[in-house]
Every structure is written in C-alpha cells, then in structure tokens.
Design an enzyme around this catalytic site. Structure first.
Site, mmCIF file in Angstrom:
data_model
loop_
_atom_site.group_PDB
_atom_site.id
_atom_site.type_symbol
_atom_site.label_atom_id
_atom_site.label_comp_id
_atom_site.label_asym_id
_atom_site.label_seq_id
_atom_site.Cartn_x
_atom_site.Cartn_y
_atom_site.Cartn_z
ATOM 1 N N CYS A 77 14.947 64.421 40.407
ATOM 2 C CA CYS A 77 15.047 63.144 39.690
ATOM 3 C C CYS A 77 14.818 63.329 38.186
ATOM 4 O O CYS A 77 15.713 63.800 37.501
ATOM 5 C CB CYS A 77 14.096 62.113 40.293
ATOM 6 S SG CYS A 77 14.436 60.433 39.734
ATOM 7 N N HIS A 167 14.329 62.640 45.827
ATOM 8 C CA HIS A 167 12.937 63.127 45.875
ATOM 9 C C HIS A 167 12.575 63.792 47.198
ATOM 10 O O HIS A 167 12.007 63.136 48.078
ATOM 11 C CB HIS A 167 11.980 61.956 45.663
ATOM 12 C CG HIS A 167 12.073 61.327 44.316
ATOM 13 N ND1 HIS A 167 11.435 61.856 43.218
ATOM 14 C CD2 HIS A 167 12.737 60.235 43.881
ATOM 15 C CE1 HIS A 167 11.694 61.101 42.160
ATOM 16 N NE2 HIS A 167 12.484 60.113 42.529
ATOM 17 N N GLU A 169 10.158 65.564 47.676
ATOM 18 C CA GLU A 169 8.692 65.568 47.758
ATOM 19 C C GLU A 169 8.143 64.293 48.389
ATOM 20 O O GLU A 169 6.963 64.223 48.725
ATOM 21 C CB GLU A 169 8.078 65.793 46.366
ATOM 22 C CG GLU A 169 8.149 64.612 45.397
ATOM 23 C CD GLU A 169 9.468 64.495 44.623
ATOM 24 O OE1 GLU A 169 10.471 65.084 45.078
ATOM 25 O OE2 GLU A 169 9.485 63.808 43.592
#
Lengths: 185, 290
Positions: A77, A167, A169
């Site tokens: 991002c 994302h 994560e």
C-alpha cells in the site's frame, strides 16, 4: 535479518507475521537501524507521513541505495507508493520499481474493499484494500503483473522488488510473506 | 464479522504511529500534511476557542469540511455531537473518512450515544477507562482515544485515562476465566469484549491519546504509556511556530523511545500554547458521555 520500516503505520502487523514464520527482524526508525539488514519491508500507513519522516530522519538516500544494490524489498500500500518510479500528481519518493501509481485511487474510506483473488501462482488470496493505490501503468516490459482486480493492476514484481496495493499484513494468510522471504538476499 | 467494520478498524491500524492534527482552514490542513500528519480533524474552532467561547458547540459547516477534503490527500476526520446521529448522517453523506463522536462539542443526547453499527463510515470515540472504551466499541466504534481535557494544553487527564485503561486491561488479562463474567457485569460491557481483552491483552481496536498534548515530550509520554498514536488539537496552531512544532511532534511519535531524538526535536520550537491547568476549569468535557 529483515528490516521493517517503522516510522509510521502498520509495521507491528508485519512483525507479527514474521514472528509466525520464525524470521528474524528489526524495526527501522533511524539510520543506525539499517546495519545488517538483508531485506526490507515497507508497510502500509500514510505515504505522505512516511515520506516526510524518511527525509527528516536521513533514511531516504541509504534505503534508495540499498534497493538499487539489489536488496529484496516488499512494499504494501503506502510502501508501493514509496517504491514507485512515478506517482500521479506527486514527486516520487524512494523509487526503484518502474511503475506509475495513483494514490487513493479508489476514493475515500467508503471506497475501501476486500476481495479474494490470485497473486501470481498463489490462489484464493484475501486482499484488503484500504484507501488503496493502484498501478496505472508499468514502465518497463520486464515488470511482472501478479494481479489485476477489476481491470486495475494491484500487484507487481520487478526482479527483487514486490509491490502490493493491498495489505497482506492484515490477513492470517502468510503465503505472500513466505514468497518474499524466498527471494535470495 | 461485518466486513465494512473490519475495513474501518483496519484504516485506524494504518494511522498507528502517527499524529492526527486539528485544523480549521485548508491552509492549516496543508501545513499539517506537509509536517507529516497522518490525518487531520476538520473543525470550525479548535477546542481552546470552543472552551473560551462557551455556548453550544456543533458540527462544522460541511462546506468548510469539503474545503479541507479538497486541500489534502490524507484522511479527513470531523466531529459530531454525542448522540447526534443526524449530524453523523451528514458527515457520512460528504464521505468523511472518520467521524469523531466527541465530548468537545455540546452533547446532543444525555443518555444515548449514536448506534454506530448503522453507519458505513468509521467512528472514533473518547474513553476515560476500559468500561467506556468497550461500551463505545459495542456501539460500533472502530477506534478509541482518551478524552484528556481538550483545549487546556494540560496532559494530566490524558495520562490518567491511559494509565487507568492500561491497568484495567492488565487486570482482565490476569483474571481466571470464570471471573470474567463478574468483570463484564462490573464494567457494564458485553462479555465477548471482556473475553477478547482477557485473551489479547489489548482493546480490539486501535487506541490513541488525545487531549492536552502540546509538546513532543507530551506525545512521547503518551506513546510510552501505551498509546498507539496521538491526536493534537489546540497544541499546534495555538503555538508560536505551528509548522515546526507539528513536524517535531510527528518525529517524537516515531522515536518516542529515544531521548536523544526527543531532545533534538524539542529544541527551539518557540512558544508552546499557554494552556490552563485542568483543575482550574469549571467545565470538564471528559465527564460528557460515559
């Protein structure tokens, strides 16, 4: 040792993912933290904030040199925006990834969304787009496009650099982190 | 879980380690963005002026908020009154990135907060302790902040709220599982949220500090006490050199654990906002909306 840029944003989520995979890492907040780093993760967050801090903390030039020397980098991002050679309506930041990106390309928070798709050879990957950018154009023929969602390029790889508009994560799925850790440092 | 709520919590995760600054004009918003703010709070008057002016304080003019949305590329937040769901509907209609259901404005409802689950845009709410935080989360808040005492430049209440919340979290974490039911009763919150805190040792949403942060040291103090980021209201545009102070607070939040960086960024910032001691004021805004 993996370095996670920790000036602002969701760096703790990347750290959690590396904990799960048993990969050693350190958080980068200053120049001295760059010693011994063999690969680098640029997390999500606000790219304008991260850009300002990279400059003020003297991290911009050393990190740019590390990327140019072939160190594996994954940008998610905001990280993708920092890596792009061109950013629509803005100066580039670190550069190194020959793509042109557009920030906030899906609009404000009401435009944030999630989908499941393929990233290269990885199937059924959950993608979380939060006020996300996308890649408008690829600037060199040897940039690999790993995902196209609704006609927009959202994941690319160029040599040792992985650029993602979403994302990984924020998910429980560690396959992209595993893939990144397989790049030879 | 509802995916929109999840995406809204995730936007707050992207703000972590950052500073959200109060701004009243597009020019101030640009200064804040250039200094490294991770978001701005658009409002007509900063809390210090709201406190000084007295009277009823309401949601800002949507035209003014739109002006700020057009001036910057970072997320834009705006405040509505506690319980005023029509103001929140208006803010949602102009596609605000985050609504702050805020005690700084005059409360519109002295019993009910907004049912935030009915909205697609995210909400941040203030909390003085764990019970308040979990009640707001049960109502649909996607982010929590301490209440501090806005507009004073006095950090004492933000410190009190953050310490209280952290110690209550630690207490829940150390409890036996069969004690959690009674804890939920005492905190007046749903059991599943108590269970989440017990298992994870933290709130299920991002938790920022707000209220009275005026210096890089204040910001670092709040981060060391467990805040995941900082709101700065009157502290920046009420000071001598806003651009410099704003950039210094941004750097202090990144390197909150490194006193040498803090010393460097704290030097020669010009005058801080004068402030009022929190015990000298009659109106405690933090007491609004429990």
């Amino acid at each position: 040792m993996v370095g996670i840029l920790a000036v602002q944003g969701a760096f703790a989520e990347h750290a959690q993912m590396l904990d799960r995979l048993g990969a050693a890492y350190t958080c980068i907040r200053q120049k001295r933290d760059l010693v011994g780093i063999e690969r680098l993760i640029l997390p999500g967050g606000e790219s304008t904030t991260q850009r300002r801090l990279l400059c003020d903390l003297g991290l911009l030039v050393p990190i740019r040199e590390m990327i140019a020397s072939g160190m594996p980098v994954m940008g998610t991002c905001a990280g993708l925006i920092l890596l792009a050679d061109e950013v629509a309506d803005e100066e580039r930041c670190l550069g190194g990834l020959p793509v042109r990106v557009r920030r906030n390309a899906y609009g404000r928070q009401l435009g944030s969304f999630s989908v499941v798709g393929e990233i290269g050879s990885i199937n059924d990957y959950p993608m979380r787009f939060i006020r996300a950018p996308y890649v408008e154009t690829v600037l060199q023929p040897d940039v690999q496009v790993l995902n196209i969602t609704d006609g927009r390029i959202t994941a690319v790889q160029y040599k040792h650099i992985l650029g993602l508009a979403f994302h990984p994560e924020l998910t429980e799925d560690d396959r992209l982190h595993q893939y990144f850790l397989s790049f030879s440092a | 879980m509802n995916d929109r709520y999840q995406l809204n919590k995730e936007l707050a995760q992207m703000l972590k380690g950052g500073v959200i600054m109060d701004v009243t004009t597009p020019e101030q918003a640009k200064i804040a963005e250039a200094a490294g703010a991770c978001a701005v709070m658009a409002l007509e008057r900063i809390p210090a002026d709201i406190r000084a002016a007295g009277g009823v304080s309401r949601m800002s003019d949507p035209a003014m908020i739109k002006g700020i949305q057009e001036a910057v590329s970072i997320p834009v937040m705006a405040k509505c009154r506690i319980g005023h769901f029509a103001e929140a509907q208006i803010l949602e209609a102009i596609e605000i990135d985050y609504i702050d259901e805020s005690e700084v404005l005059s409360p519109a409802d002295d019993v009910y907060h907004i049912d935030k689950t009915k909205f697609r845009v995210p909400f941040v709410c203030g909390a003085k302790d764990l019970g308040e935080a979990l009640r707001r989360i049960a109502e649909g808040a996607a982010m929590i902040r301490t209440k501090g005492e806005p507009g004073t430049g006095d950090v004492v209440q933000a410190v009190r709220h953050m310490r209280k919340m952290q110690s209550e979290i630690a207490r829940l974490t150390s409890m036996r599982e069969d004690e959690l039911y009674e804890a939920a009763k005492q905190l007046q919150v749903p059991y599943d949220l108590v269970q989440y805190v017990h298992e994870n040792g933290k709130l299920p949403v991002v938790n920022f500090a707000a209220g009275g942060v005026a210096t890089p040291a204040d910001a670092a103090l709040m981060m060391q006490l467990g805040a995941e980021g900082v709101f700065v209201g009157s502290g920046i545009f009420r000071s001598g050199d806003p651009a410099k102070r704003a950039a210094a607070i941004v750097k202090a939040v990144t390197n909150y654990n490194d006193p040498s960086v803090l010393a460097e960024v704290s030097a020669s910032l010009g005058e801080a906002m004068v402030g009022i001691n929190a015990q000298e004021i009659a109106l405690l805004m933090a007491e609004r909306g429990k």
